[in-house]
Motif scaffolding. Structure first.
Motif, PDB file in Angstrom:
ATOM      1  N   PRO B  92       0.894  -1.147   0.000  1.00 57.30           N
ATOM      2  CA  PRO B  92       0.000   0.000   0.000  1.00 57.30           C
ATOM      3  C   PRO B  92       0.936   1.201   0.000  1.00 57.30           C
ATOM      4  O   PRO B  92       2.073   1.078   0.434  1.00 57.30           O
ATOM      5  CB  PRO B  92      -0.716  -0.120   1.350  1.00 57.30           C
ATOM      6  CG  PRO B  92       0.265  -0.818   2.243  1.00 57.30           C
ATOM      7  CD  PRO B  92       1.072  -1.720   1.360  1.00 57.30           C
ATOM      8  N   ASP B 119      -2.037  -7.644  -3.423  1.00 58.44           N
ATOM      9  CA  ASP B 119      -3.310  -7.113  -2.934  1.00 58.44           C
ATOM     10  C   ASP B 119      -3.137  -5.747  -2.281  1.00 58.44           C
ATOM     11  O   ASP B 119      -4.021  -4.904  -2.344  1.00 58.44           O
ATOM     12  CB  ASP B 119      -3.935  -8.092  -1.927  1.00 58.44           C
ATOM     13  CG  ASP B 119      -4.429  -9.354  -2.623  1.00 58.44           C
ATOM     14  OD1 ASP B 119      -4.523  -9.337  -3.871  1.00 58.44           O
ATOM     15  OD2 ASP B 119      -4.696 -10.356  -1.927  1.00 58.44           O
ATOM     16  N   ALA B 122      -2.961  -3.218  -4.914  1.00 49.86           N
ATOM     17  CA  ALA B 122      -4.257  -3.122  -5.585  1.00 49.86           C
ATOM     18  C   ALA B 122      -5.289  -2.372  -4.744  1.00 49.86           C
ATOM     19  O   ALA B 122      -5.985  -1.492  -5.247  1.00 49.86           O
ATOM     20  CB  ALA B 122      -4.768  -4.519  -5.910  1.00 49.86           C
ATOM     21  N   ASN B 123      -5.372  -2.738  -3.463  1.00 56.86           N
ATOM     22  CA  ASN B 123      -6.439  -2.126  -2.655  1.00 56.86           C
ATOM     23  C   ASN B 123      -6.068  -1.966  -1.182  1.00 56.86           C
ATOM     24  O   ASN B 123      -6.926  -1.929  -0.321  1.00 56.86           O
ATOM     25  CB  ASN B 123      -7.727  -2.947  -2.774  1.00 56.86           C
ATOM     26  CG  ASN B 123      -7.493  -4.396  -2.397  1.00 56.86           C
ATOM     27  OD1 ASN B 123      -6.612  -4.691  -1.578  1.00 56.86           O
ATOM     28  ND2 ASN B 123      -8.229  -5.308  -2.980  1.00 56.86           N
ATOM     29  N   CYS B 124      -4.787  -1.897  -0.887  1.00 54.23           N
ATOM     30  CA  CYS B 124      -4.242  -1.717   0.462  1.00 54.23           C
ATOM     31  C   CYS B 124      -4.293  -2.996   1.307  1.00 54.23           C
ATOM     32  O   CYS B 124      -3.806  -3.006   2.446  1.00 54.23           O
ATOM     33  CB  CYS B 124      -4.875  -0.558   1.219  1.00 54.23           C
ATOM     34  SG  CYS B 124      -4.675   1.003   0.348  1.00 54.23           S
ATOM     35  N   LYS B 129      -7.593   0.632   3.807  1.00 56.27           N
ATOM     36  CA  LYS B 129      -7.583   2.041   3.398  1.00 56.27           C
ATOM     37  C   LYS B 129      -7.959   2.946   4.561  1.00 56.27           C
ATOM     38  O   LYS B 129      -7.698   4.141   4.533  1.00 56.27           O
ATOM     39  CB  LYS B 129      -8.588   2.258   2.253  1.00 56.27           C
ATOM     40  CG  LYS B 129      -8.062   1.770   0.909  1.00 56.27           C
ATOM     41  CD  LYS B 129      -8.757   2.474  -0.238  1.00 56.27           C
ATOM     42  CE  LYS B 129      -8.216   1.909  -1.553  1.00 56.27           C
ATOM     43  NZ  LYS B 129      -8.459   2.748  -2.701  1.00 56.27           N
ATOM     44  N   SER B 137      -4.110   3.128  -2.339  1.00 52.87           N
ATOM     45  CA  SER B 137      -3.558   2.085  -3.204  1.00 52.87           C
ATOM     46  C   SER B 137      -2.669   2.786  -4.230  1.00 52.87           C
ATOM     47  O   SER B 137      -2.672   4.020  -4.322  1.00 52.87           O
ATOM     48  CB  SER B 137      -4.690   1.335  -3.888  1.00 52.87           C
ATOM     49  OG  SER B 137      -5.337   2.207  -4.784  1.00 52.87           O
ATOM     50  N   ASP B 140      -4.327   5.211  -6.504  1.00 53.41           N
ATOM     51  CA  ASP B 140      -4.753   6.479  -5.900  1.00 53.41           C
ATOM     52  C   ASP B 140      -3.656   7.537  -6.020  1.00 53.41           C
ATOM     53  O   ASP B 140      -3.909   8.723  -5.848  1.00 53.41           O
ATOM     54  CB  ASP B 140      -5.075   6.291  -4.409  1.00 53.41           C
ATOM     55  CG  ASP B 140      -6.307   5.420  -4.195  1.00 53.41           C
ATOM     56  OD1 ASP B 140      -7.167   5.417  -5.096  1.00 53.41           O
ATOM     57  OD2 ASP B 140      -6.396   4.749  -3.150  1.00 53.41           O
ATOM     58  N   HIS B 149      -3.080  -9.513  -8.632  1.00 48.85           N
ATOM     59  CA  HIS B 149      -3.526  -9.799  -7.276  1.00 48.85           C
ATOM     60  C   HIS B 149      -2.756 -10.955  -6.665  1.00 48.85           C
ATOM     61  O   HIS B 149      -2.074 -11.708  -7.354  1.00 48.85           O
ATOM     62  CB  HIS B 149      -5.026 -10.111  -7.276  1.00 48.85           C
ATOM     63  CG  HIS B 149      -5.866  -8.897  -7.484  1.00 48.85           C
ATOM     64  ND1 HIS B 149      -6.261  -8.095  -6.443  1.00 48.85           N
ATOM     65  CD2 HIS B 149      -6.347  -8.324  -8.615  1.00 48.85           C
ATOM     66  CE1 HIS B 149      -6.973  -7.077  -6.930  1.00 48.85           C
ATOM     67  NE2 HIS B 149      -7.040  -7.202  -8.242  1.00 48.85           N
TER      68      HIS B 149
END
Ligand code: SF4
Lengths: 534, 169
Positions: B92, B119, B122-124, B129, B137, B140, B149
């Motif tokens: 992240p 991961d 990708a999405n923290c 988050k 991420s 962002d 992933h």
């Protein structure tokens, strides 16, 4: 598990006129937590030093369910080779949280004290170094993430006015000294951190570390998690030490909740932890040789490491052994067939490593680079309290598998190598020895795997209860302290990766070393950035 | 020296075809072609760990071991963003690494590709988050072309993702 409480240190403190009170809501009893008066804080550390206790950690926590509502507490832990661990704590003043530094007695405390200063706004009196540590320059001055009123759930906004402020590095006025800034993004495939070198000609005069780049707010993020959710997070504190950190977290929770794991579970945890140790040592030996352009070793070692990762995937469901522990158990049982495969591979790898070791020892070009490089003396190692293979290469052999002797190690034959030379070659030697010793232990565990269940029921303890564990991960002792809040949720978690202490050793080891030798020395320590920055 | 040679010949070549599936072999061949065409036979990747737990790094190292040997496709890791074609980002993005990530991205010549690995990127991932220390991420913070992933993605996943990204370009 010893149920008797350990009163040794309380008695020693008493002899010295320091009154302490045993806390009933802390477990296990053989690693007690004692409350002392604030004015005795530094004296207690001095007394620990006099008793030749090893410094483990210093940290802080807001009051738990059983404590005075608004008080902040300062905690510290020490260990004695025979009398085990002991925790001390003292309440801080509500309106002016302040405590005397203990780094005068234990130098390794000073970065942890700076961490307390950053996270809680506690002022540490008479500190030798008051610069913020994890709190980088762009943070707002009043940001103290572990205080209750801090918003931990949305990304912290930087203080725009401080964007250009630089860390106050140690510098030198002399014209013949030049600075080399390195990082945070390093040249290789490694974690980020900054090193500031002061060099004269070819040689390093001083190297200063600036860490905290991969700080992920793990302590705050733990708060309010269920224990099993917390266990998952603990397994990612440092990806290369997933078993070590999961075990430390799980054991601290299990002590707190008075949950006894089964013998079979203990053995499987031991197998996991020793396999993690071997895999990392093999990978690192290859990487160290690679940094001295001996690529042959690197290729061979990464082949062995890959063989291990593949079997880990087949038997334990994960190449890096992540998510293999549960609270009160382990996630995967080991079938008879898997057991045979693990025994066979562990044997084969031990033989192959010995063969490679003979080649390594006979190759003059690598020997010339590693012998005498990056030395930490025995006295310095003891002073800092260096852990794991780094400590053992410099005559400081603290090993929790022997000192704490938690299961399964109380039943195994452990051989701990102890070097004295303290250089790269000794650290490599210790790692080779540990691979051999861990292989023997793994086979011993697999051949004597107790029958029975791998899982004990997990029931979270009541609010206010805390537990402490010290686990010998591949890098050295991980100290973990967990306190529960209401509904079985975690209310405070503190963890000290061995890297927090060993990073200090690296700064010493590279003094007067030629600059190009730095990567080699650094690799031989291989401290975790993520484990340090949490 | 003799023993080194003996060991090398004893082990022989262990490099594997990536997957036994024929489609993948075709993809491997396509990758080489793509790299030859777009990058003169060599794709230089700069890695930035923007806050990972270091698990992803272990698998990047593994992709370089003799079994996977990512270099056979012309892929290699470079020390400087100045001559990198692709930025591989793990973790992240921590608030303390955000600036360094942006600076590395800016230092790369265009056109540049960004692959977010794991991961976390990708999405923290497990860190979430909803965390003061996480800026977001990777997408962002900088433009991302593809995501792979996994926690961590395996070396095969990583190599496939690089191939897929190149084939899509
Ligand atoms: S995706 Fe998993 S392995 Fe990769 S950095 Fe995140 S937690 Fe670590």
């Amino acid at each position: 598990m010893t149920a008797l409480s350990n009163t040794w240190f309380a008695e020693r403190l008493g002899d010295h006129g320091i009154h302490s009170q045993y806390l009933e809501d802390h477990h296990p009893a053989h690693m007690p937590c004692l409350e002392i008066r604030r004015l005795d804080w530094a004296d207690a550390a001095e007394e620990a030093k006099r008793l030749e206790m090893r410094f483990v950690a210093v940290w802080a926590a807001l009051a738990g369910r059983h404590d005075d509502a608004k008080t902040l507490y300062s905690y510290m832990a020490f260990a004695h080779p025979e009398h085990r661990h002991v925790l001390l704590r003292t309440p801080l003043q509500e309106d002016n949280p302040e405590v005397l530094t203990i780094s005068e007695h234990y130098i390794a405390a000073y970065r942890m004290e700076r961490h307390m200063q950053d996270m809680f706004g506690i002022s540490i009196k008479d500190m030798p170094d008051t610069r913020p540590w994890i709190k980088h320059e762009h943070w707002k001055a009043d940001a103290h993430p572990l205080l209750d009123d801090f918003d931990g759930h949305s990304p912290m906004q930087p203080d725009a006015g401080r964007a250009q402020v630089d860390y106050d590095y140690v510098s030198c006025e002399s014209e013949s000294v030049y600075e080399i800034p390195v990082g945070p993004v390093h040249a290789g495939i490694i974690e980020p951190g900054h090193f500031r070198f002061l060099a004269v000609g070819e040689k390093i005069l001083n190297m200063e570390e600036r860490l905290g780049y991969v700080h992920k707010g793990i302590e705050k993020s733990m708060q309010g998690r269920t224990a099993s959710d917390g266990l998952m997070l603990a397994g990612h504190i440092s990806g290369d030490t997933s078993v070590g950190h999961s075990w430390a977290f799980a054991q601290a929770c299990e002590y707190a909740a008075d949950v006894m794991t089964s013998k079979r579970c203990d053995y499987i945890r031991g197998i996991l932890c020793e396999r993690e140790r071997i895999a990392n040592h093999i990978g690192d030996i290859g990487a160290i040789c690679n940094d001295a352009a001996f690529a042959f070793m690197h290729v061979q070692c990464s082949r062995l490491r890959e063989d291990m990762a593949r079997l880990h995937h087949d038997v334990f469901g994960h190449r890096l052994l992540m998510n293999t522990l549960t609270l009160g158990g382990v996630a995967h049982d080991v079938s008879e067939e898997a057991c045979q495969k693990l025994i066979q591979q562990t044997r084969d790898i031990a033989v192959e490593v010995e063969h490679l070791r003979a080649i390594y020892a006979d190759t003059a070009s690598i020997q010339q680079r590693v012998i005498g490089a990056g030395i930490v003396g025995v006295d310095d190692a003891k002073d800092i309290g260096l852990l794991g293979y780094v400590g053992r290469a410099s005559g400081h052999e603290a090993d929790e598998r022997i000192e704490e002797a938690y299961a399964p190690y109380d039943e195994l034959d452990i051989a701990i190598p102890k070097g004295e030379q303290g250089g790269v070659s000794t650290r490599v030697w210790v790692r080779f020895e540990e691979i051999a010793s861990s292989s023997r232990m793994i086979i011993q565990m697999l051949e004597n795997l107790p029958k029975g269940s791998i899982q004990t029921d997990w029931v979270a303890p009541e609010a206010g209860v805390s537990g402490f564990a010290a686990i010998e991960s591949w890098r050295g002792e991980i100290a973990a302290w967990v306190r529960f809040g209401t509904d079985g949720l975690i209310d405070r978690y503190f963890v000290r990766d061995p890297s927090v202490i060993n990073w200090l050793g690296l700064e010493l080891a590279v003094r007067t070393v030629p600059v190009p030798d730095f990567p080699l020395v650094n690799k031989s320590f291989n401290c975790s950035y993520s484990g340090h920055d949490v | 020296m003799l023993r080194i040679l003996q060991q090398i010949s004893k082990i022989g070549s262990i490099t594997e075809p990536l997957k036994s599936s024929e489609a993948f072999e075709v993809m491997g061949a396509e990758l080489k072609d793509a790299i030859r065409k777009h990058f003169q036979g060599s794709l230089a990747i700069r890695l930035v760990d923007a806050g990972s737990c270091n698990g992803c790094e272990l698998e990047i190292h593994a992709a370089n071991n003799a079994y996977y040997d990512i270099e056979r496709f012309g892929v290699h890791f470079t020390a400087s963003p100045r001559f990198a074609d692709m930025l591989l980002v793990t973790g992240p993005v921590s608030i303390n690494m955000k600036t360094a990530l942006e600076m590395t991205y800016d230092a790369m010549p265009s056109p540049k590709l960004v692959l977010a690995m794991g991961d976390c990127a990708a999405n923290c991932g497990v860190f979430g988050k909803d965390n003061y220390a996480i800026a977001g991420s990777v997408a962002d913070i900088i433009p991302v072309d593809a995501v792979v992933h996994g926690c961590p993605p395996t070396p095969t996943d990583l190599i496939q993702a690089i191939l897929a990204l190149l084939n899509a370009t």
